[in-house]
Each structure stands twice: as structure tokens, then as C-alpha cells.
Design a protein around this motif. Structure first.
Motif, PDB file in Angstrom:
ATOM      1  N   ILE A 143       0.861  -1.183   0.000  1.00  0.00           N
ATOM      2  CA  ILE A 143       0.000   0.000   0.000  1.00  0.00           C
ATOM      3  C   ILE A 143       0.898   1.233   0.000  1.00  0.00           C
ATOM      4  N   GLY A 144       0.648   2.133  -0.943  1.00  0.00           N
ATOM      5  CA  GLY A 144       1.444   3.355  -1.003  1.00  0.00           C
ATOM      6  C   GLY A 144       2.773   3.184  -1.706  1.00  0.00           C
ATOM      7  N   TYR A 145       2.933   2.089  -2.421  1.00  0.00           N
ATOM      8  CA  TYR A 145       4.160   1.835  -3.169  1.00  0.00           C
ATOM      9  C   TYR A 145       3.843   1.740  -4.658  1.00  0.00           C
ATOM     10  N   SER A 146       4.841   1.998  -5.465  1.00  0.00           N
ATOM     11  CA  SER A 146       4.740   1.740  -6.893  1.00  0.00           C
ATOM     12  C   SER A 146       5.825   0.747  -7.270  1.00  0.00           C
ATOM     13  N   LEU A 147       5.432  -0.313  -7.948  1.00  0.00           N
ATOM     14  CA  LEU A 147       6.425  -1.297  -8.373  1.00  0.00           C
ATOM     15  C   LEU A 147       7.243  -0.812  -9.564  1.00  0.00           C
ATOM     16  N   LEU A 148       7.017   0.434  -9.979  1.00  0.00           N
ATOM     17  CA  LEU A 148       7.957   1.067 -10.903  1.00  0.00           C
ATOM     18  C   LEU A 148       9.285   1.334 -10.207  1.00  0.00           C
ATOM     19  N   ASP A 149       9.242   1.394  -8.886  1.00  0.00           N
ATOM     20  CA  ASP A 149      10.443   1.646  -8.092  1.00  0.00           C
ATOM     21  C   ASP A 149      11.390   0.453  -8.216  1.00  0.00           C
ATOM     22  N   TYR A 150      12.524   0.688  -8.860  1.00  0.00           N
ATOM     23  CA  TYR A 150      13.505  -0.383  -9.083  1.00  0.00           C
ATOM     24  C   TYR A 150      13.968  -0.994  -7.765  1.00  0.00           C
ATOM     25  N   ASN A 151      14.181  -0.154  -6.762  1.00  0.00           N
ATOM     26  CA  ASN A 151      14.678  -0.648  -5.477  1.00  0.00           C
ATOM     27  C   ASN A 151      13.671  -1.580  -4.811  1.00  0.00           C
ATOM     28  N   LEU A 152      12.395  -1.254  -4.941  1.00  0.00           N
ATOM     29  CA  LEU A 152      11.363  -2.105  -4.351  1.00  0.00           C
ATOM     30  C   LEU A 152      11.303  -3.453  -5.061  1.00  0.00           C
ATOM     31  N   ARG A 153      11.397  -3.436  -6.377  1.00  0.00           N
ATOM     32  CA  ARG A 153      11.370  -4.703  -7.117  1.00  0.00           C
ATOM     33  C   ARG A 153      12.597  -5.548  -6.793  1.00  0.00           C
ATOM     34  N   LEU A 154      13.739  -4.895  -6.650  1.00  0.00           N
ATOM     35  CA  LEU A 154      14.958  -5.621  -6.295  1.00  0.00           C
ATOM     36  C   LEU A 154      14.817  -6.275  -4.926  1.00  0.00           C
ATOM     37  N   LEU A 155      14.274  -5.534  -3.968  1.00  0.00           N
ATOM     38  CA  LEU A 155      14.068  -6.082  -2.630  1.00  0.00           C
ATOM     39  C   LEU A 155      13.105  -7.262  -2.679  1.00  0.00           C
ATOM     40  N   PHE A 156      12.019  -7.093  -3.403  1.00  0.00           N
ATOM     41  CA  PHE A 156      11.025  -8.154  -3.519  1.00  0.00           C
ATOM     42  C   PHE A 156      11.638  -9.415  -4.115  1.00  0.00           C
ATOM     43  N   MET A 157      12.396  -9.253  -5.199  1.00  0.00           N
ATOM     44  CA  MET A 157      13.005 -10.407  -5.853  1.00  0.00           C
ATOM     45  C   MET A 157      14.038 -11.074  -4.956  1.00  0.00           C
ATOM     46  N   THR A 158      14.774 -10.285  -4.196  1.00  0.00           N
ATOM     47  CA  THR A 158      15.771 -10.849  -3.292  1.00  0.00           C
ATOM     48  C   THR A 158      15.111 -11.704  -2.221  1.00  0.00           C
ATOM     49  N   LEU A 159      13.999 -11.223  -1.690  1.00  0.00           N
ATOM     50  CA  LEU A 159      13.313 -11.955  -0.629  1.00  0.00           C
ATOM     51  C   LEU A 159      12.647 -13.224  -1.144  1.00  0.00           C
ATOM     52  N   ARG A 160      12.245 -13.213  -2.404  1.00  0.00           N
ATOM     53  CA  ARG A 160      11.565 -14.383  -2.965  1.00  0.00           C
ATOM     54  C   ARG A 160      12.503 -15.255  -3.809  1.00  0.00           C
ATOM     55  N   TRP A 161      13.789 -14.951  -3.779  1.00  0.00           N
ATOM     56  CA  TRP A 161      14.754 -15.667  -4.606  1.00  0.00           C
ATOM     57  C   TRP A 161      14.800 -17.144  -4.220  1.00  0.00           C
ATOM     58  N   ARG A 162      14.750 -18.001  -5.223  1.00  0.00           N
ATOM     59  CA  ARG A 162      14.870 -19.447  -5.060  1.00  0.00           C
ATOM     60  C   ARG A 162      13.719 -20.073  -4.279  1.00  0.00           C
ATOM     61  N   VAL A 163      12.625 -19.367  -4.167  1.00  0.00           N
ATOM     62  CA  VAL A 163      11.438 -19.951  -3.557  1.00  0.00           C
ATOM     63  C   VAL A 163      10.631 -20.642  -4.651  1.00  0.00           C
ATOM     64  N   ASP A 164      10.207 -21.854  -4.391  1.00  0.00           N
ATOM     65  CA  ASP A 164       9.406 -22.602  -5.348  1.00  0.00           C
ATOM     66  C   ASP A 164       8.166 -21.784  -5.707  1.00  0.00           C
ATOM     67  N   PRO A 165       7.946 -21.456  -7.000  1.00  0.00           N
ATOM     68  CA  PRO A 165       6.777 -20.649  -7.383  1.00  0.00           C
ATOM     69  C   PRO A 165       5.462 -21.217  -6.871  1.00  0.00           C
ATOM     70  N   ALA A 166       5.395 -22.531  -6.737  1.00  0.00           N
ATOM     71  CA  ALA A 166       4.162 -23.150  -6.252  1.00  0.00           C
ATOM     72  C   ALA A 166       3.929 -22.873  -4.771  1.00  0.00           C
ATOM     73  N   ARG A 167       4.978 -22.418  -4.076  1.00  0.00           N
ATOM     74  CA  ARG A 167       4.872 -22.175  -2.639  1.00  0.00           C
ATOM     75  C   ARG A 167       4.882 -20.690  -2.282  1.00  0.00           C
ATOM     76  N   VAL A 168       4.989 -19.834  -3.295  1.00  0.00           N
ATOM     77  CA  VAL A 168       5.026 -18.394  -3.032  1.00  0.00           C
ATOM     78  C   VAL A 168       3.641 -17.924  -2.600  1.00  0.00           C
ATOM     79  N   PRO A 169       3.531 -17.221  -1.473  1.00  0.00           N
ATOM     80  CA  PRO A 169       2.215 -16.752  -1.025  1.00  0.00           C
ATOM     81  C   PRO A 169       1.675 -15.642  -1.915  1.00  0.00           C
ATOM     82  N   GLU A 170       0.389 -15.385  -1.797  1.00  0.00           N
ATOM     83  CA  GLU A 170      -0.241 -14.339  -2.591  1.00  0.00           C
ATOM     84  C   GLU A 170       0.339 -12.969  -2.233  1.00  0.00           C
TER      85      GLU A 170
END
Length: 218
Positions: A143-170
Motif C-alpha cells: 500500500i502506497g508503493y509503486s512497483l515502478l520503483d527499481y529498489n522495491l522490485r529488487l528487494l522483492f526479488m531478493t526476498l523471494r529468490w529461489r522460492v518454489d513458485p508453487a509455494r510463493v504466497p499471494e
């Protein structure tokens, strides 16, 4: 914004840059009605990149006892908490807090250092272990974020790195006008995020009413 901040720091000084930020974001300000509404909802874990202390105030106004973990650019261990709860939520301030002036991530150079620090091992990783644990298991709402923000996308990808896509929460992102390319890649193709085409000022009252079964007072 980061480049503007860097130019200001070079022309004036780091101290004057931080002074200007403190004056702009916190002094004389009060939590908005939307912050107050979010604080009254039972989120046990909140992540913010804001420097101010308005959400902490809103949580205390709601009768809660927030615990706060602030990013440290030094090599000190990152503060971590356990047993997150609705009455004692944990607030992670990933880009610092104005009360700890050295912690602010403002300029291009600050962001580069933050990204480099994400390679540190626990307990020195700026992303606490418990936060990484829950982000891989709990539903996330932006809430209150834009995923145009490169830093936010980088953080998101880092936290979800190597997580099985079938197990990634909504994951949901409230954005009235999300970028079409980001929607195509992140929602349609990779299914990382479901975008909610709404603005904060209408989404939060609707969420509040749905969760608490009462209207948000003006």
C-alpha cells in the motif's frame, strides 16, 4: 529523487540534507486518517521505507505497543524480533529513521550500499531473518508503493529468490494506475503480484470496513 539528494549532499553537506528531510517529513505532522485506519487493523508485521515516525504514533494511538527495527548502514547486527502479534506488531524501517540520522537511505550511494549489504550473512544482513521467513510464507499487501520503483522490485526479488513458485504466497499491490509493462511482466507472465486498481484513499476505508465490519470515521 536519489540523484537529486546526492547532488544536494555534494553541494551543501550530508548534515544539511538530513536536516531538510527531517523538517519536511516529520516536524508538525500528524498521522493521516489512512495511517490511523491501518494502525487499527491487526497487521502483526509492517514494512516501511518511510523515514518519519507517523505510523509508530498511529499504532500507539490505537493502543498498541510497536517494536521497531531500523536499518543500520554500519556492520552492527540487525535488530530482529520474534512473536509478532496484533497488539505488539513489528515495524521494519528498511530505509532508516529520522531519529537515527546515520540510518537514512536517501542518495544513489546510500541505495548502492544498502543493496551491497543485502549480501551480508545473518545477523548482519539488513533484512532480518524473521522478516525473510515471513515474507516467504505470508500474504503480502503493498500500500502506497509503486512497483515502478527499481529498489522495491529488487528487494522483492531478493526476498523471494529461489522460492518454489508453487509455494510463493499471494501478493497484492494497490495501485490506481500501474505501469502496463510491469503489469504484463509481474502479473500476467510471472504471476508475482496481483494488482488492485484503486487508490489508497478509497481502498483503505473499504478494507477497514470489510475487516472490522464498521465504517471508518472521517
Amino acid at each position: 529523487m536519489q540523484r537529486v539528494a546526492l547532488a544536494y549532499e555534494i553541494k551543501h553537506s550530508r548534515r544539511r540534507l538530513i536536516d531538510a528531510i527531517v523538517t519536511e517529513v516529520d516536524r508538525g505532522r500528524q498521522p493521516s486518517p489512512m495511517l490511523g485506519a491501518l494502525a487499527r487493523l491487526d497487521f502483526p508485521l509492517v514494512i516501511t521505507t518511510n523515514y518519519d515516525q507517523l505510523f509508530e504514533r498511529a499504532l500507539r494511538d490505537a493502543g498498541k505497543q510497536p517494536r521497531v527495527s531500523v536499518y543500520r548502514p554500519s556492520d552492527d547486527p540487525t535488530t530482529d524480533f520474534e512473536d509478532e502479534s496484533a497488539q505488539s506488531p513489528v515495524l521494519y524501517k528498511l530505509h532508516g529513521d529520522i531519529a537515527q540520522r546515520e540510518s537514512l537511505v536517501v542518495t544513489d550511494e546510500d541505495y548502492i550500499q544498502f543493496v551491497l549489504r543485502m549480501n551480508d550473512k545473518d545477523p548482519y544482513d539488513p533484512i532480518p531473518l524473521s522478516l525473510k521467513h515471513y515474507l516467504k510464507r505470508w500474504t503480502t499487501l503493498f500500500i502506497g508503493y509503486s512497483l515502478l520503483d527499481y529498489n522495491l522490485r529488487l528487494l522483492f526479488m531478493t526476498l523471494r529468490w529461489r522460492v518454489d513458485p508453487a509455494r510463493v504466497p499471494e501478493t497484492y499491490s494497490v495501485d490506481l494506475r500501474p505501469d502496463e509493462l510491469i503489469v504484463d511482466v509481474w502479473q500476467s507472465q510471472r504471476r508475482y503480484v496481483t494488482f488492485v486498481a484503486d487508490d489508497v484513499w478509497s481502498f483503505v476505508p473499504a478494507l477497514y470496513e470489510a475487516v472490522r465490519n464498521e465504517e471508518l470515521s472521517p
